[in-house]
Design a protein around this motif. Structure first.
Motif, short mmCIF file in Angstrom:
data_model
loop_
_atom_site.label_atom_id
_atom_site.label_comp_id
_atom_site.label_asym_id
_atom_site.label_seq_id
_atom_site.Cartn_x
_atom_site.Cartn_y
_atom_site.Cartn_z
N CYS A 223 -6.23 -13.03 -31.52
CA CYS A 223 -5.27 -11.97 -31.21
C CYS A 223 -4.76 -11.36 -32.51
O CYS A 223 -4.66 -12.04 -33.53
CB CYS A 223 -4.11 -12.49 -30.37
N ASN A 247 -6.42 -7.94 -27.19
CA ASN A 247 -5.46 -8.99 -26.82
C ASN A 247 -5.36 -9.29 -25.33
O ASN A 247 -4.86 -10.35 -24.96
CB ASN A 247 -4.07 -8.63 -27.33
N ARG A 248 -5.81 -8.38 -24.47
CA ARG A 248 -5.54 -8.55 -23.04
C ARG A 248 -6.78 -8.76 -22.18
O ARG A 248 -6.69 -9.33 -21.09
CB ARG A 248 -4.77 -7.32 -22.52
N ILE A 251 -7.56 -12.70 -21.42
CA ILE A 251 -6.50 -13.57 -20.91
C ILE A 251 -6.02 -13.14 -19.53
O ILE A 251 -5.74 -13.98 -18.66
CB ILE A 251 -5.33 -13.65 -21.92
N GLU A 252 -5.92 -11.85 -19.27
CA GLU A 252 -5.29 -11.42 -18.02
C GLU A 252 -6.09 -11.76 -16.77
O GLU A 252 -5.50 -12.15 -15.75
CB GLU A 252 -4.94 -9.93 -18.11
N ILE A 291 -3.61 -19.60 -29.25
CA ILE A 291 -3.72 -18.27 -29.85
C ILE A 291 -4.05 -18.42 -31.33
O ILE A 291 -3.59 -19.34 -31.99
CB ILE A 291 -2.46 -17.41 -29.63
N LYS A 341 4.41 -11.97 -27.46
CA LYS A 341 3.59 -11.24 -26.49
C LYS A 341 3.01 -12.17 -25.43
O LYS A 341 3.08 -11.91 -24.23
CB LYS A 341 2.47 -10.49 -27.22
N PHE A 342 2.42 -13.28 -25.87
CA PHE A 342 1.81 -14.20 -24.92
C PHE A 342 2.86 -14.95 -24.11
O PHE A 342 2.61 -15.35 -22.97
CB PHE A 342 0.86 -15.16 -25.63
N SER A 343 4.05 -15.15 -24.68
CA SER A 343 5.13 -15.81 -23.94
C SER A 343 5.62 -14.95 -22.78
O SER A 343 6.24 -15.46 -21.84
CB SER A 343 6.30 -16.13 -24.87
N TYR A 345 3.85 -13.61 -20.57
CA TYR A 345 3.12 -13.97 -19.36
C TYR A 345 3.81 -15.19 -18.74
O TYR A 345 3.93 -16.24 -19.39
CB TYR A 345 1.67 -14.32 -19.68
N ILE A 348 1.81 -19.09 -18.26
CA ILE A 348 1.21 -19.90 -19.31
C ILE A 348 2.16 -21.05 -19.61
O ILE A 348 3.25 -20.83 -20.16
CB ILE A 348 0.94 -19.09 -20.60
N ILE A 351 1.97 -22.63 -25.22
CA ILE A 351 1.19 -21.91 -26.22
C ILE A 351 1.13 -22.77 -27.47
O ILE A 351 2.15 -23.28 -27.94
CB ILE A 351 1.83 -20.55 -26.56
#
Length: 445
Positions: A223, A247-248, A251-252, A291, A341-343, A345, A348, A351
């Protein structure tokens, strides 16, 4: 900043990869990988560097694990070589290959070091590439058979498993741009490879959880924090498209959100390779996500870049300093931005930063490598991880890339990322000042 600031449950580690370190490329029954084939083609690797020996980790692993212990690193992430275990990709396993990882895992545990295993770190057996590789949907069954084999063999000792390493990179660089193995180009290769890689994470994740009920199962994602070059609407829109792709995209779907085609319409081409029921197969409730961040990217609108309409504005053209040997801007806030950013979501659970590090022009002088730039890089990035943790974001661990200098894919041996310097002519190892600093930090209270 001291280690205790992160709490007692925060996981500290160092990461590596089989192809980049093991060498012994045709020893003891190992079959060729796509990277063996690719690297032996003229002009594919800078300066003609050859990965046949690399760091000779296959024979020298006790010496390298001793450095992990010396630095007080409690977790060692490494990958298994698929063609070392299954020379033809499928079929009868290679006992000597299986035995090697038995020895490595047992040795780590004997030293009080927890092994974190990556199933696939880019070294697909060449025999499977000859049948289409990741562009062939059969890769799902091939990878599943391999995963079942190693889960049965090592599942009594290995708790932490990662399915894939950076699917964005190995599908993009290997099946679209052709600059990595297997050297294929175009959307007709990229889209099926990307979809099958995404499906594989859920498919193999479910298998691992079935085979090893107590396992902690994840996968890792490259990422980059994406910044528009300016406030122009075209640049802002271009940055959003680049973020969607980088980045998406992978994962999405795993989180049950589907591919983000609404924000990057050219991704609709992937739907050609989806079968009935794939929407239900894509999601998987991983125990963690890894990540892997090194820098940020500054993006401009570009009419001339097909499909994306955006291009990266390199650090050298922006005349920013400092930069690494890879030409990447040193931008510590990027790792904070990606954790944030990932948090965002909600589904999850954890991380981990499973790779972060930098290559600099290290020099061995009188038995010492004074790599102050890397020390500063690590300090500043770990500080940003602490910032994220203190603000309540979902980060539970940090792994440095990498243990030893190694074969850095198409860049060859020139970029040195290691905490340990390797003289590739003599195989002499020397702990760098950055390794000494990391060890002191991890031994602090």
């Amino acid at each position: 900043m001291v280690k205790a600031d992160f709490g007692t449950d925060f996981q500290w580690g160092v990461s590596s990869a089989a192809f980049q370190t093991e060498g012994a490329w045709d020893a003891d029954g190992k079959g060729p990988s796509i990277w063996d084939t690719f690297a032996h083609r003229k002009g594919k690797i800078k300066r003609g560097h050859c990965p046949d020996i690399t760091c000779d980790f296959y024979r020298r692993y006790p010496e390298d694990v001793a450095f992990v212990k010396r630095m007080h690193i409690p977790n060692f992430r490494f990958s298994l070589s698929w063609p070392r275990i299954l020379p033809n990709g499928i079929g009868k396993p290679n006992d000597k290959g299986l035995d090697f990882y038995d020895r490595l895992i047992d040795h780590c545990l004997a030293q009080g070091i927890m092994p974190w295993v990556t199933l696939y770190h880019w070294d697909l057996p060449q025999a499977l590439q000859d049948r289409g590789g990741w562009a062939n949907r059969d890769v799902l069954s091939w990878l599943s058979d391999y995963a079942a084999c190693v889960a049965k063999r090592y599942g009594d000792r290995v708790i932490h498993w990662m399915v894939l390493n950076e699917p964005t990179v190995f599908t993009g660089a290997g099946y679209f741009f052709g600059v990595h193995a297997p050297g294929l180009t175009g959307l007709r290769n990229f889209f099926p490879a990307a979809h099958h890689a995404t499906l594989a994470m859920g498919e193999v994740g479910r298998l691992l959880r079935l085979e090893i009920p107590e396992a902690s199962v994840g996968s890792t994602f490259s990422c980059s924090s994406i910044h528009p070059a300016g406030s122009r609407r075209k640049d802002v829109a271009a940055a959003k498209r680049a973020d969607t792709l980088i980045n998406r995209m992978f994962i999405e779907p795993l989180l049950g959100m589907g591919y983000p085609v609404a924000d990057l319409k050219s991704l609709r081409g992937i739907e050609k390779y989806m079968r009935a029921g794939d929407d239900a197969l894509l999601p998987f409730d991983f125990d963690f996500i890894g990540i892997q961040n090194y820098t940020r990217e500054v993006v401009r609108h570009s009419f001339f870049v097909p499909y994306l309409g955006a291009r990266i504005w390199p650090a050298k053209h922006r005349r920013v300093q400092p930069v690494t040997e890879m030409g990447w801007e040193v931008y510590p806030e990027a790792i904070y931005e990606m954790i944030k950013k990932f948090s965002a979501y909600s589904n999850i659970p954890k991380i981990y930063v499973t790779e972060n590090g930098a290559a600099f022009p290290d020099t061995l002088v009188n038995g010492r490598v004074s790599d102050d730039q890397r020390v500063q890089y690590l300090q500043s990035h770990i500080a940003q991880v602490l910032r994220a943790k203190r603000e309540g974001y979902n980060v539970h661990g940090y792994f440095v890339w990498t243990l030893t200098d190694n074969f850095e894919w198409s860049e060859g041996y020139h970029p040195r990322f290691g905490l340990v310097h390797v003289d590739f002519d003599t195989q002499l190892r020397t702990l760098k000042d950055s390794g000494k600093w990391y060890g002191q930090f991890l031994s602090s209270q």
